[in-house]
Design an enzyme around this catalytic site. Structure first.
Site, PDB file in Angstrom:
ATOM      1  N   ASP A 122     -14.032  37.986  20.936  1.00 14.05           N
ATOM      2  CA  ASP A 122     -14.405  36.603  19.489  1.00 14.05           C
ATOM      3  C   ASP A 122     -14.446  35.156  21.331  1.00 14.05           C
ATOM      4  O   ASP A 122     -13.870  35.618  22.106  1.00 14.05           O
ATOM      5  CB  ASP A 122     -13.857  36.889  18.553  1.00 14.05           C
ATOM      6  CG  ASP A 122     -13.945  35.232  18.139  1.00 14.05           C
ATOM      7  OD1 ASP A 122     -15.415  34.910  17.672  1.00 14.05           O
ATOM      8  OD2 ASP A 122     -13.453  34.257  17.759  1.00 14.05           O
ATOM      9  N   SER A 123     -14.355  34.277  20.033  1.00 14.98           N
ATOM     10  CA  SER A 123     -14.679  33.377  21.006  1.00 14.98           C
ATOM     11  C   SER A 123     -13.100  33.202  21.095  1.00 14.98           C
ATOM     12  O   SER A 123     -12.047  31.647  21.810  1.00 14.98           O
ATOM     13  CB  SER A 123     -15.096  31.686  20.910  1.00 14.98           C
ATOM     14  OG  SER A 123     -14.822  31.659  19.519  1.00 14.98           O
ATOM     15  N   TYR A 178     -17.689  29.142  20.623  1.00 18.37           N
ATOM     16  CA  TYR A 178     -19.456  29.318  21.507  1.00 18.37           C
ATOM     17  C   TYR A 178     -20.735  28.795  20.120  1.00 18.37           C
ATOM     18  O   TYR A 178     -21.840  28.994  20.447  1.00 18.37           O
ATOM     19  CB  TYR A 178     -19.497  31.439  21.128  1.00 18.37           C
ATOM     20  CG  TYR A 178     -19.066  32.211  21.807  1.00 18.37           C
ATOM     21  CD1 TYR A 178     -17.682  31.049  23.160  1.00 18.37           C
ATOM     22  CD2 TYR A 178     -18.581  33.903  22.171  1.00 18.37           C
ATOM     23  CE1 TYR A 178     -17.294  31.971  23.822  1.00 18.37           C
ATOM     24  CE2 TYR A 178     -18.091  34.328  23.379  1.00 18.37           C
ATOM     25  CZ  TYR A 178     -17.400  32.876  23.859  1.00 18.37           C
ATOM     26  OH  TYR A 178     -17.163  34.533  24.833  1.00 18.37           O
ATOM     27  N   GLY A 179     -20.573  28.521  19.590  1.00 18.90           N
ATOM     28  CA  GLY A 179     -21.146  27.700  18.111  1.00 18.90           C
ATOM     29  C   GLY A 179     -22.686  27.139  18.536  1.00 18.90           C
ATOM     30  O   GLY A 179     -23.259  26.834  17.871  1.00 18.90           O
ATOM     31  N   CYS A 183     -17.839  38.497  16.948  1.00 21.00           N
ATOM     32  CA  CYS A 183     -17.988  36.665  16.591  1.00 21.00           C
ATOM     33  C   CYS A 183     -19.553  36.891  16.445  1.00 21.00           C
ATOM     34  O   CYS A 183     -20.487  37.579  16.784  1.00 21.00           O
ATOM     35  CB  CYS A 183     -17.748  36.628  17.705  1.00 21.00           C
ATOM     36  SG  CYS A 183     -18.595  34.577  18.142  1.00 21.00           S
ATOM     37  N   ASN A 184     -19.644  36.161  15.028  1.00 21.07           N
ATOM     38  CA  ASN A 184     -21.629  36.089  14.620  1.00 21.07           C
ATOM     39  C   ASN A 184     -22.125  35.659  15.646  1.00 21.07           C
ATOM     40  O   ASN A 184     -23.626  36.218  16.147  1.00 21.07           O
ATOM     41  CB  ASN A 184     -21.028  35.424  13.455  1.00 21.07           C
ATOM     42  CG  ASN A 184     -20.727  35.972  12.179  1.00 21.07           C
ATOM     43  OD1 ASN A 184     -21.904  36.649  11.618  1.00 21.07           O
ATOM     44  ND2 ASN A 184     -19.660  36.202  12.007  1.00 21.07           N
ATOM     45  N   GLU A 231      -8.736  26.650  13.961  1.00 17.69           N
ATOM     46  CA  GLU A 231      -8.253  26.418  15.526  1.00 17.69           C
ATOM     47  C   GLU A 231      -7.178  25.551  15.740  1.00 17.69           C
ATOM     48  O   GLU A 231      -6.533  25.775  16.196  1.00 17.69           O
ATOM     49  CB  GLU A 231     -10.158  26.616  16.493  1.00 17.69           C
ATOM     50  CG  GLU A 231     -10.393  27.883  16.732  1.00 17.69           C
ATOM     51  CD  GLU A 231      -9.650  28.961  17.767  1.00 17.69           C
ATOM     52  OE1 GLU A 231      -8.875  28.598  18.123  1.00 17.69           O
ATOM     53  OE2 GLU A 231     -10.628  29.990  17.128  1.00 17.69           O
ATOM     54  N   CYS A 239     -19.475  33.844   9.668  1.00 20.21           N
ATOM     55  CA  CYS A 239     -18.733  33.417  11.052  1.00 20.21           C
ATOM     56  C   CYS A 239     -17.027  34.326  10.829  1.00 20.21           C
ATOM     57  O   CYS A 239     -16.734  34.034   9.693  1.00 20.21           O
ATOM     58  CB  CYS A 239     -18.063  32.605  11.065  1.00 20.21           C
ATOM     59  SG  CYS A 239     -16.966  31.725  12.390  1.00 20.21           S
ATOM     60  N   THR A 240     -16.318  34.808  11.688  1.00 20.36           N
ATOM     61  CA  THR A 240     -15.275  35.522  11.731  1.00 20.36           C
ATOM     62  C   THR A 240     -14.357  34.957  11.383  1.00 20.36           C
ATOM     63  O   THR A 240     -13.221  35.206  10.986  1.00 20.36           O
ATOM     64  CB  THR A 240     -14.921  36.730  13.018  1.00 20.36           C
ATOM     65  OG1 THR A 240     -14.996  35.987  14.175  1.00 20.36           O
ATOM     66  CG2 THR A 240     -15.922  37.995  12.629  1.00 20.36           C
ATOM     67  N   HIS A 241     -14.176  33.681  11.899  1.00 21.96           N
ATOM     68  CA  HIS A 241     -13.852  32.652  11.863  1.00 21.96           C
ATOM     69  C   HIS A 241     -13.163  32.284  10.290  1.00 21.96           C
ATOM     70  O   HIS A 241     -12.066  31.966   9.704  1.00 21.96           O
ATOM     71  CB  HIS A 241     -13.266  31.319  12.551  1.00 21.96           C
ATOM     72  CG  HIS A 241     -13.022  31.475  13.708  1.00 21.96           C
ATOM     73  ND1 HIS A 241     -13.914  31.654  14.611  1.00 21.96           N
ATOM     74  CD2 HIS A 241     -12.226  30.193  14.424  1.00 21.96           C
ATOM     75  CE1 HIS A 241     -13.242  31.728  15.325  1.00 21.96           C
ATOM     76  NE2 HIS A 241     -12.051  30.889  15.461  1.00 21.96           N
TER      77      HIS A 241
HETATM   78  N1  DGL Z   1     -15.910  33.222  15.376  1.00 21.34           N
HETATM   79  C1  DGL Z   1     -17.351  32.918  16.120  1.00 21.34           C
HETATM   80  C2  DGL Z   1     -18.502  32.877  14.666  1.00 21.34           C
HETATM   81  O1  DGL Z   1     -18.605  34.290  14.134  1.00 21.34           O
HETATM   82  C3  DGL Z   1     -17.501  32.277  16.702  1.00 21.34           C
HETATM   83  C4  DGL Z   1     -16.993  30.636  16.686  1.00 21.34           C
HETATM   84  C5  DGL Z   1     -17.654  29.526  17.393  1.00 21.34           C
HETATM   85  O2  DGL Z   1     -16.580  30.078  18.512  1.00 21.34           O
HETATM   86  O3  DGL Z   1     -17.754  28.340  17.814  1.00 21.34           O
HETATM   87  O4  DGL Z   1     -19.135  32.829  14.989  1.00 21.34           O
END
Ligand code: DGL
Length: 269
Positions: free
Chosen positions: A13-14, A45-46, A76-77, A157, A189-191
């Site tokens: 993931d990021s 990453y988004g 990570c989505n 984060e 989003c996995t966060h």
């Molecule tokens: N946890 C990630 C996701 O599921 C990445 C979020 C990010 O870095 O923007 O999209």
């Protein structure tokens, strides 16, 4: 495929988001060894372009292949929606490649009671329309409304998770008219499972907010079982790599795993 049951599961993931998936895997598959890569140097990453996300995803994939992972789970989505096909093609038959979107789509499409789904995620995920396309391909009965919620990842984060700031941001996003009629909210989003409780509380627990990390872990368990790839006993501890040290990564990881984790800084690029 040259892989042994006891080889590790690689996830990336990021940042801390994929730890929600790692935690769910650890809970239901404690005999599996995991190697986790959090690309904290390139977070979020988004907000990145598709080509940039693919570039990072392939670099991390090579690292996980060197570690002899039997499965590469894109936790990570944003990367699942923009780089899954490229990672799969790159890996070929060297490992199994899985994403975090298909299990949630299967879950939602299979629930007869769901009519109107909201999806929240990063800009990269929402703009890709992956959830809409996959759900439309599975079940036309379900209406889907999506909303990019880009402040949530930096908020999490930075450790703003159970306070007035996070509650105000969550309230502001979830009050938007795009999400007015929904009966189910997909945490795309996995966060976001980290703030799932606050999200459910915003809805007075009247909107279904599936635990996407658990759904992913359960589908992984079924997938490994069907292919005779489940590990019988763990040989090595889980290892966590980050591209940049961030204080919050260790805090969240220690909290999830209830013990001090093995954390290493590893630059790939
Ligand atoms: N946890 C990630 C996701 O599921 C990445 C979020 C990010 O870095 O923007 O999209």
């Amino acid at each position: 495929m040259e892989s042994k049951k006891s080889n590790p599961i690689g996830l990336f993931d990021s940042g801390v988001g994929g730890l929600t998936v790692a935690h769910a895997i650890h809970t239901i598959l404690p005999q599996e060894q995991m190697i986790y890569y959090g690309d904290t140097a390139h977070l979020p990453y988004g907000d990145k372009s598709r080509d940039t996300i693919i570039h990072y995803a392939l670099g991390i994939t090579d690292f996980l292949l060197e570690k002899r992972c039997k499965v590469i789970l894109i936790a990570c989505n944003s990367a699942s929606s923009n780089a899954f096909d490229e990672v799969k093609e790159h890996v070929g038959d060297r490992a199994v490649v899985l994403n975090v979107i298909d299990p949630v789509v299967d879950y939602v499409a299979g629930d007869e009671t769901i009519r109107n789904v909201g999806v929240i995620g990063t800009k990269a995920t929402i703009h890709s329309k992956t959830y809409e396309k996959k759900l439309a391909g599975r079940n036309s009965r379900i209406g889907v409304s999506s909303l990019a919620t880009p402040l949530l990842v930096p908020m999490i984060e930075e450790g703003f998770v159970f306070d007035d700031i996070s509650n105000a941001i969550i309230r502001s996003y979830l009050s938007r008219r795009e999400l007015a009629e929904i009966d189910t909210l997909i945490l795309g989003c996995t966060h976001y499972p980290i703030i799932r409780n606050q999200i459910s509380r915003f809805y007075n627990f009247e909107v279904n907010v599936p635990d996407s990390s658990l759904i992913v872990a359960e589908q992984l368990q079924q997938f490994l079982g069907e292919r005779n790839l489940l590990s019988e006993h763990r040989k090595h501890p889980d290892t966590f790599f980050v591209s940049e040290y961030t204080p919050y990564f260790e805090v969240i990881a220690n909290m999830f795993f209830n013990e001090k984790i093995l954390l290493e800084k590893k630059s790939i690029w």
